[in-house]
Design an enzyme around this catalytic site. Structure first.
Site, PDB file in Angstrom:
ATOM      1  N   HIS A   1       0.818  -1.225   0.000  1.00 56.14           N
ATOM      2  CA  HIS A   1       0.000   0.000   0.000  1.00 56.14           C
ATOM      3  C   HIS A   1       0.844   1.264   0.000  1.00 56.14           C
ATOM      4  O   HIS A   1       0.294   2.346   0.034  1.00 56.14           O
ATOM      5  CB  HIS A   1      -0.958   0.006   1.185  1.00 56.14           C
ATOM      6  CG  HIS A   1      -0.251  -0.015   2.506  1.00 56.14           C
ATOM      7  ND1 HIS A   1       0.326  -1.147   3.022  1.00 56.14           N
ATOM      8  CD2 HIS A   1       0.005   0.963   3.390  1.00 56.14           C
ATOM      9  CE1 HIS A   1       0.889  -0.869   4.165  1.00 56.14           C
ATOM     10  NE2 HIS A   1       0.729   0.406   4.421  1.00 56.14           N
ATOM     11  N   GLU A   2       2.193   1.132  -0.031  1.00 52.30           N
ATOM     12  CA  GLU A   2       3.029   2.345  -0.010  1.00 52.30           C
ATOM     13  C   GLU A   2       3.631   2.568  -1.388  1.00 52.30           C
ATOM     14  O   GLU A   2       4.848   2.599  -1.547  1.00 52.30           O
ATOM     15  CB  GLU A   2       4.145   2.204   1.032  1.00 52.30           C
ATOM     16  CG  GLU A   2       3.639   2.231   2.450  1.00 52.30           C
ATOM     17  CD  GLU A   2       4.764   2.410   3.472  1.00 52.30           C
ATOM     18  OE1 GLU A   2       5.955   2.459   3.099  1.00 52.30           O
ATOM     19  OE2 GLU A   2       4.435   2.498   4.658  1.00 52.30           O
TER      20      GLU A   2
ATOM     21  N   CYS B   1     -15.308  14.625   3.515  1.00 54.44           N
ATOM     22  CA  CYS B   1     -14.370  15.362   2.655  1.00 54.44           C
ATOM     23  C   CYS B   1     -14.678  16.858   2.679  1.00 54.44           C
ATOM     24  O   CYS B   1     -13.778  17.684   2.570  1.00 54.44           O
ATOM     25  CB  CYS B   1     -14.417  14.845   1.225  1.00 54.44           C
ATOM     26  SG  CYS B   1     -13.428  13.352   0.980  1.00 54.44           S
TER      27      CYS B   1
ATOM     28  N   CYS C   1     -12.527   9.899   4.388  1.00 57.29           N
ATOM     29  CA  CYS C   1     -13.469   9.888   3.256  1.00 57.29           C
ATOM     30  C   CYS C   1     -14.372   8.653   3.339  1.00 57.29           C
ATOM     31  O   CYS C   1     -13.911   7.551   3.613  1.00 57.29           O
ATOM     32  CB  CYS C   1     -12.696   9.879   1.940  1.00 57.29           C
ATOM     33  SG  CYS C   1     -13.729   9.720   0.477  1.00 57.29           S
TER      34      CYS C   1
ATOM     35  N   CYS D   1       2.190   6.346   3.361  1.00 57.38           N
ATOM     36  CA  CYS D   1       1.694   5.792   4.627  1.00 57.38           C
ATOM     37  C   CYS D   1       2.392   6.430   5.822  1.00 57.38           C
ATOM     38  O   CYS D   1       2.023   7.503   6.272  1.00 57.38           O
ATOM     39  CB  CYS D   1       1.822   4.276   4.636  1.00 57.38           C
ATOM     40  SG  CYS D   1       1.232   3.511   6.142  1.00 57.38           S
TER      41      CYS D   1
HETATM   42  N1  LIG Z   1      -2.637   5.918  12.271  1.00 51.24           N
HETATM   43  C1  LIG Z   1      -2.253   5.532  11.060  1.00 51.24           C
HETATM   44  O1  LIG Z   1      -2.835   5.891  10.036  1.00 51.24           O
HETATM   45  C2  LIG Z   1      -1.052   4.648  10.940  1.00 51.24           C
HETATM   46  C3  LIG Z   1      -0.352   4.546   9.726  1.00 51.24           C
HETATM   47  C4  LIG Z   1       0.813   3.761   9.692  1.00 51.24           C
HETATM   48  C5  LIG Z   1       1.217   3.076  10.823  1.00 51.24           C
HETATM   49  N2  LIG Z   1       0.502   3.190  11.983  1.00 51.24           N
HETATM   50  C6  LIG Z   1       0.903   2.536  13.246  1.00 51.24           C
HETATM   51  O2  LIG Z   1       1.861   3.357  13.880  1.00 51.24           O
HETATM   52  C7  LIG Z   1       2.695   2.557  14.700  1.00 51.24           C
HETATM   53  C8  LIG Z   1       4.158   2.847  14.376  1.00 51.24           C
HETATM   54  O3  LIG Z   1       4.445   2.450  13.048  1.00 51.24           O
HETATM   55  P1  LIG Z   1       5.980   2.363  12.570  1.00 51.24           P
HETATM   56  O4  LIG Z   1       5.974   1.930  11.153  1.00 51.24           O
HETATM   57  O5  LIG Z   1       6.664   3.617  12.932  1.00 51.24           O
HETATM   58  O6  LIG Z   1       6.442   1.155  13.515  1.00 51.24           O
HETATM   59  P2  LIG Z   1       7.887   0.710  14.061  1.00 51.24           P
HETATM   60  O7  LIG Z   1       7.701  -0.642  14.646  1.00 51.24           O
HETATM   61  O8  LIG Z   1       8.914   0.903  13.009  1.00 51.24           O
HETATM   62  O9  LIG Z   1       8.186   1.741  15.213  1.00 51.24           O
HETATM   63  C9  LIG Z   1       7.719   1.577  16.516  1.00 51.24           C
HETATM   64  C10 LIG Z   1       8.818   2.047  17.456  1.00 51.24           C
HETATM   65  O10 LIG Z   1       8.318   2.010  18.801  1.00 51.24           O
HETATM   66  C11 LIG Z   1       9.411   1.699  19.622  1.00 51.24           C
HETATM   67  N3  LIG Z   1       8.951   1.236  20.932  1.00 51.24           N
HETATM   68  C12 LIG Z   1       8.503   0.021  21.274  1.00 51.24           C
HETATM   69  N4  LIG Z   1       8.237  -0.020  22.603  1.00 51.24           N
HETATM   70  C13 LIG Z   1       8.504   1.202  23.095  1.00 51.24           C
HETATM   71  C14 LIG Z   1       8.449   1.777  24.393  1.00 51.24           C
HETATM   72  N5  LIG Z   1       8.033   1.078  25.448  1.00 51.24           N
HETATM   73  N6  LIG Z   1       8.795   3.078  24.536  1.00 51.24           N
HETATM   74  C15 LIG Z   1       9.222   3.793  23.469  1.00 51.24           C
HETATM   75  N7  LIG Z   1       9.303   3.289  22.219  1.00 51.24           N
HETATM   76  C16 LIG Z   1       8.969   2.011  22.039  1.00 51.24           C
HETATM   77  C17 LIG Z   1      10.187   0.642  18.853  1.00 51.24           C
HETATM   78  O11 LIG Z   1      11.531   0.558  19.297  1.00 51.24           O
HETATM   79  C18 LIG Z   1      10.073   1.187  17.419  1.00 51.24           C
HETATM   80  O12 LIG Z   1      11.194   1.984  17.068  1.00 51.24           O
HETATM   81  C19 LIG Z   1       2.266   1.109  14.445  1.00 51.24           C
HETATM   82  O13 LIG Z   1       1.365   0.731  15.454  1.00 51.24           O
HETATM   83  C20 LIG Z   1       1.568   1.202  13.107  1.00 51.24           C
HETATM   84  O14 LIG Z   1       0.628   0.162  12.942  1.00 51.24           O
HETATM   85  C21 LIG Z   1      -0.613   3.963  12.052  1.00 51.24           C
HETATM   86 ZN   LIG Z   2       1.668   1.393   5.919  1.00 50.11          ZN
HETATM   87 ZN   LIG Z   3     -14.972  11.703   0.523  1.00 51.76          ZN
END
Ligand SMILES: NC(=O)c1ccc[n+]([C@@H]2O[C@H](COP(=O)([O-])OP(=O)(O)OC[C@H]3O[C@@H](n4cnc5c(N)ncnc54)[C@H](O)[C@@H]3O)[C@@H](O)[C@H]2O)c1
Ligand SMILES: [Zn+2]
Ligand SMILES: [Zn+2]
Length: 368
Positions: free
Chosen positions: A62-63, A98, A106, A169
């Protein structure tokens, strides 16, 4: 047409790269030739079978970033040759959400997208005449994809696509959490939990908003070093005493803005508790595991803290992603450190392994 794609055949098994069929774009749809695609946790989450709403067979990914090859009837906002970033979060510009500045969620194609189909309820992907479902409306672990026009952000042709894909993303999510959802005020103190793609994006977003202090908390010293590069003024190894230490660093009050980008509900709680009494805003971007809940002692809310959730950083994709890409091209965002490994489509499972080993921030698939 025939194309190569990475198919999730069965949950918990490696993706299988193979030749499958892709049908022509229908009305309102666009055929995109992919140049690059990041490998993200959400792909692995679905591949593992942990996502209860997952389905197979499907083409994950998706990226994506690529170039428009062909447009279906009625498509006006993009034309062949345009460079685009794929959006799992579309922007129809017409639905009630939107038209509101308050949200980016959306409503136009949610139902069919969630089921793995294009808006008309059918798939363009198939194999031996059997449909294969589209993942997140994008399915970008493939040489080509057919997507609705409303789910493509047209970006500057100057932007290198191998890094532009990161705006599809995690990077936009982090940047947007700080810029849109929290709308961080200049001079403020921010704390970002997590220094993955999302957390590092949030650090950069806080910097762009003119924050004075940006504290980044992670468990990995390497990632904290990257956070410094994105503008963190202080870094800290996380742990049970993180709240205590943050309160102490902030004159006993906590931070104006906190961000959670780990997906861990205990860290979410720390992010709430380290927000400042009176007006502290905690923005939650991490996706928790199925069935998990976030514990908040109500006293933290009564005394003026607020909690906001942020999906795709509150970014309305077709408007917001090109703007963020332009800020990158203008030198305001340093994207290079996020591209850790360049791999081929055949190496997609290695991309998952590198992610599980926390080796680098993003592996990016490049298509020949
Ligand atoms: N809201 C959205 O639209 C959206 C979009 C993309 C990803 N996400 C979510 O965001 C989150 C982060 O994604 P990412 O790709 O950066 O993940 P990632 O796993 O690369 O990063 C997470 C980080 O959290 C750190 N971490 C773990 N435990 C910790 C603690 N106790 N204290 C501090 N840091 C800690 C890890 O070391 C890691 O570096 C995931 O849950 C992902 O699913 C949400
Ligand atoms: Zn993603
Ligand atoms: Zn829309």
């Amino acid at each position: 047409m025939k194309m190569r794609a990475a198919v999730l055949e069965e949950f918990g098994t490696p993706l299988v790269v193979q030749e499958i069929d892709l049908a022509e774009p229908q009305a309102g749809e666009v055929l995109v030739r992919l140049h690059a695609c990041g490998v993200c946790h959400t792909d692995l989450y679905t591949a593992s079978g942990a996502d209860p709403s997952g389905y197979s067979p499907t083409v994950l990914g998706h990226e994506g970033a690529g170039a428009v090859e062909q447009v279906g009837e009625g498509v006006r906002s993009v034309a062949p040759g345009d460079h685009v970033v794929t959006l799992f979060s579309p922007q129809c510009r017409e639905c009630i959400h939107c038209r509101s500045p308050k949200t980016n969620l959306c409503l136009a194609i949610r139902d069919q997208q969630g089921k793995g189909y294009l808006p008309d309820g059918t798939a363009r992907l198939s194999r031996d005449g059997e449909p294969i479902r589209h993942f997140m409306g994008t399915s970008t672990f493939a040489e080509y994809t057919v997507m609705p026009e409303i789910a493509l952000a047209k970006i500057s042709p100057e932007a290198p696509l191998d890094r532009a894909c990161l705006f599809a993303c995690g990077l936009s999510t982090g940047l947007g959490a700080a810029i849109n959802t929290a709308a961080v005020e200049p001079g403020s103190t921010c704390v970002v939990f997590g220094a993955g793609m999302v957390g590092l994006g949030a650090v950069a977003g806080c910097r762009l908003q003119g924050a004075e202090r940006i504290v980044c908390v992670d468990l990995s010293p390497d990632r904290l070093e990257l956070a410094r590069g994105q503008g963190a003024t202080e870094v800290m190894v996380g742990g049970d005493d993180a709240v205590e230490r943050i309160v102490e660093m902030t004159g006993g009050f906590g931070a104006d803005y906190t961000f959670e980008a780990t997906g861990n509900v205990r860290v979410m709680r720390q992010a709430v508790e380290s927000a400042r009494m009176g007006w502290g805003l905690c923005t939650v971007a991490g996706v928790a595991g199925r069935g998990e809940t976030l514990d908040i002692v109500p006293r933290f809310l009564i005394t003026g803290r607020r909690v906001a959730g942020s999906s795709f950083g509150g970014v309305k994709g077709r408007d917001g992603v090109p703007e963020l890409v332009d800020r990158w091209l203008a030198g305001e965002i340093d994207v290079d450190p996020f591209l850790s490994h360049r791999i081929t489509l055949d190496d997609v499972n290695r991309g998952f392994e590198l992610m599980e080993a926390q080796d680098g921030i993003r592996s990016v698939i490049e298509f020949a």
